[in-house]
Scaffold this active site. Structure first.
Site, short mmCIF file in Angstrom:
data_model
loop_
_atom_site.label_atom_id
_atom_site.label_comp_id
_atom_site.label_asym_id
_atom_site.label_seq_id
_atom_site.Cartn_x
_atom_site.Cartn_y
_atom_site.Cartn_z
N LYS A 49 0.83 -1.21 0.00
CA LYS A 49 0.00 0.00 0.00
C LYS A 49 0.86 1.25 0.00
CE LYS A 49 -1.73 1.84 3.93
NZ LYS A 49 -1.53 3.29 4.07
N ASN A 50 1.86 1.29 0.89
CA ASN A 50 2.64 2.51 1.05
C ASN A 50 3.55 2.79 -0.14
OD1 ASN A 50 1.35 2.93 3.42
ND2 ASN A 50 3.09 2.42 4.75
N ARG A 120 -4.06 10.76 4.65
CA ARG A 120 -2.89 11.62 4.78
C ARG A 120 -1.90 11.47 3.63
NH1 ARG A 120 -0.90 14.20 8.76
NH2 ARG A 120 1.12 13.74 7.84
N ASP A 144 -4.14 12.94 13.23
CA ASP A 144 -4.93 11.70 13.20
C ASP A 144 -4.70 10.94 14.49
OD1 ASP A 144 -2.48 10.50 13.04
OD2 ASP A 144 -2.75 9.69 11.03
N ASP A 332 4.58 0.60 12.06
CA ASP A 332 3.33 -0.04 11.61
C ASP A 332 3.17 -1.46 12.15
OD1 ASP A 332 2.03 1.78 9.29
OD2 ASP A 332 4.19 1.97 9.33
#
Ligand code: UD1
Length: 446
Positions: A49-50, A120, A144, A332
């Site tokens: 994803k990142n 973000r 957040d 993470d």
């Protein structure tokens, strides 16, 4: 073709954010977890994803048709493609995990608050839009669940490339009719700031040097993508990145690196439920420090052809864990590690060094009977033999996944609500756990 036949689904933001949810269930449903047999089997790890989000942002650097493969079907990808659509691009799934992006000659370089506040990572359009259009207006992302999350380093680094930055009325207004290479020294190896500078610098006149650059594998992936487009980015993956900018850029076809955080989710699942699994496509080289630590905790991992193998022969042992920028143990992974320590033998200590407030989800694990005391940046975790299934709520993407895997070690039923957070970043978490034999399913939120 998209098996659903809906080729516009991504750009229109109509991607199913709860794939696997029962048809007609209240959106998007809750996840029910019950303990069961040790896990067994194998599954495929998707693209990171990142990485994918930044690669999608980078497509704005050149007009034409890009192809991205191994793209996870997650809500954040839909949000990023909505953002691209708002600039005038078209993006759609042409196959189950293949996204096409059509970038026009002229873009509207404006990222609205509505989209940026949803995700973000939207801030990563700032660098490439400046590079392509010489100006960009991007809403400030705000804070957040991890705390304030400023973007000051992104902005001051871009100023070093000749960008004129003004922040007013909740928006960053940036202008640089002509970007010029510069020396950038980051105060902290920020992933997002490193990426924004790289994407701006490829279009700048002359050489840019980033010192104290982030070294995450996603940075090296972005560099590979940019180089394939025709850029000259050297040293990505090390603390010094040099970009020789100004050359022509063209669209490319690229498959991102596998998702190391998704990989960690299934390592945590096997650590908690026991068993033996193979994670096809995983890249153990990207998780070295984590695997060393998991080894200390008695979770065995090894590299196998085309992926990674993991086995938990018995209950995990506690350990001391410190999160750090890559190659350290990623922040993470932290909620997953706390979930594992909640069930390990002994007392574990976790120190969070990256985000000031990344223990907010701990209250939910306490509802499941975990014994955790948070003091500032540290969590002291006394392992229990069993947690106790309870209704809990996901507070962010990774904490949500951690609650689901914690449920595998909890007597009775755990119902995880707030699953829209999980669907933002985890592609078919429920289906993949089911494929390993876990007792997990979607239920109406109720
Ligand atoms: C990225 C990842 C996120 C991961 C994080 C750290 C994405 C979409 N997100 O986030 O999953 O947890 O890297 O590995 O890729 N900071 C500042 N000023 C800035 C920028 C950052 O003070 O201008 C601080 C942050 O508040 C935080 C630290 O630096 O304390 C690290 O942030 P950063 O590496 O920039 O994380 P992200 O790129 O936002």
């Amino acid at each position: 073709m998209d098996p659903t036949g809906d080729t516009t689904a991504v750009a229109a933001g109509r991607q199913d954010t709860a794939r696997g949810a029962p048809k007609g269930a209240a959106v998007p449903g809750a996840i029910r977890v019950r303990p069961g047999e040790p896990l067994a089997g194998e599954l495929e790890i998707g693209g990171a994803k990142n990485s994918v989000l930044k690669l999608l942002a980078a497509t704005t650097l050149a007009p034409g048709r890009f192809t991205l493969r191994r793209v996870p079907r997650i809500a954040d990808v839909a949000t990023m493609t909505e953002l691209l659509a708002s600039f005038g691009c078209r993006a759609w799934f042409s196959d189950r995990h293949v996204v096409q992006v059509e970038v026009p000659e002229r873009l509207t370089p404006h990222a609205s608050y509505e989209l940026v506040s949803r995700m973000r990572a939207s801030i990563s359009v700032l660098g490439p839009l400046l590079a392509r259009c010489g100006e960009a207006t991007v809403a400030l992302p705000g804070g957040d669940d991890f705390g304030a999350r400023p973007i000051d380093m992104h902005l001051s680094a871009l100023e070093r490339l000749g960008v004129d930055v003004e922040v007013s009325h909740g928006y960053v207004q940036a202008r640089a009719p002509r970007l010029k290479g510069g020396e950038v020294t980051l105060q902290w190896p920020s992933v997002g700031a490193t990426e924004n500078v790289m994407m701006a610098a490829v279009a700048a006149d002359g050489r840019t040097v980033i010192e104290n650059a982030a070294r995450e594998p996603e940075i090296a992936d972005l560099a590979a993508f940019l180089n394939r487009m025709g850029a000259e980015v050297l040293g990505a993956g090390s603390p010094t990145i040099t970009i020789n900018g100004g050359g022509p850029l063209a669209p490319v076809d690229h498959a991102p690196i596998p998702d190391r955080i998704e990989t960690a989710v299934f390592l945590a699942a096997v650590g908690i439920a026991g068993g033996e699994v193979t994670l096809r496509g995983a890249q153990p080289g990207h998780l070295r420090m984590l695997c060393d630590k998991l080894g200390e905790m008695d979770l065995r991992t090894s590299t196998v052809k085309g992926g990674m193998w993991a086995m938990a022969p018995h209950r995990l042992r506690a350990a001391e864990i410190v999160t750090l920028p890559y190659p350290g143990i990623a922040t993470d992974y932290q909620p997953l590690l706390v979930a594992m320590l909640s069930l390990a033998e002994g007392v574990g200590l976790v120190t969070e060094n990256v985000f000031a407030n990344r223990f907010r989800y701990v209250g939910e694990l306490l509802r499941m009977g975990a014994d955790i005391r948070v003091e500032g940046r540290c969590a002291i975790v006394r392992g229990r033999e069993r947690l106790s299934g309870a209704p809990v709520r996901a507070t962010d993407i990774r904490a949500g996944a951690a609650l689901v895997v914690a449920g595998l070690g909890a007597a009775g039923e755990t119902i995880v609500r707030g699953t829209h957070h999980i669907s933002r970043g985890h592609d078919d978490l429920v289906g993949k756990l089911q494929s390993l034999g876990a007792d997990v399913d979607w239920v109406p939120e109720g």
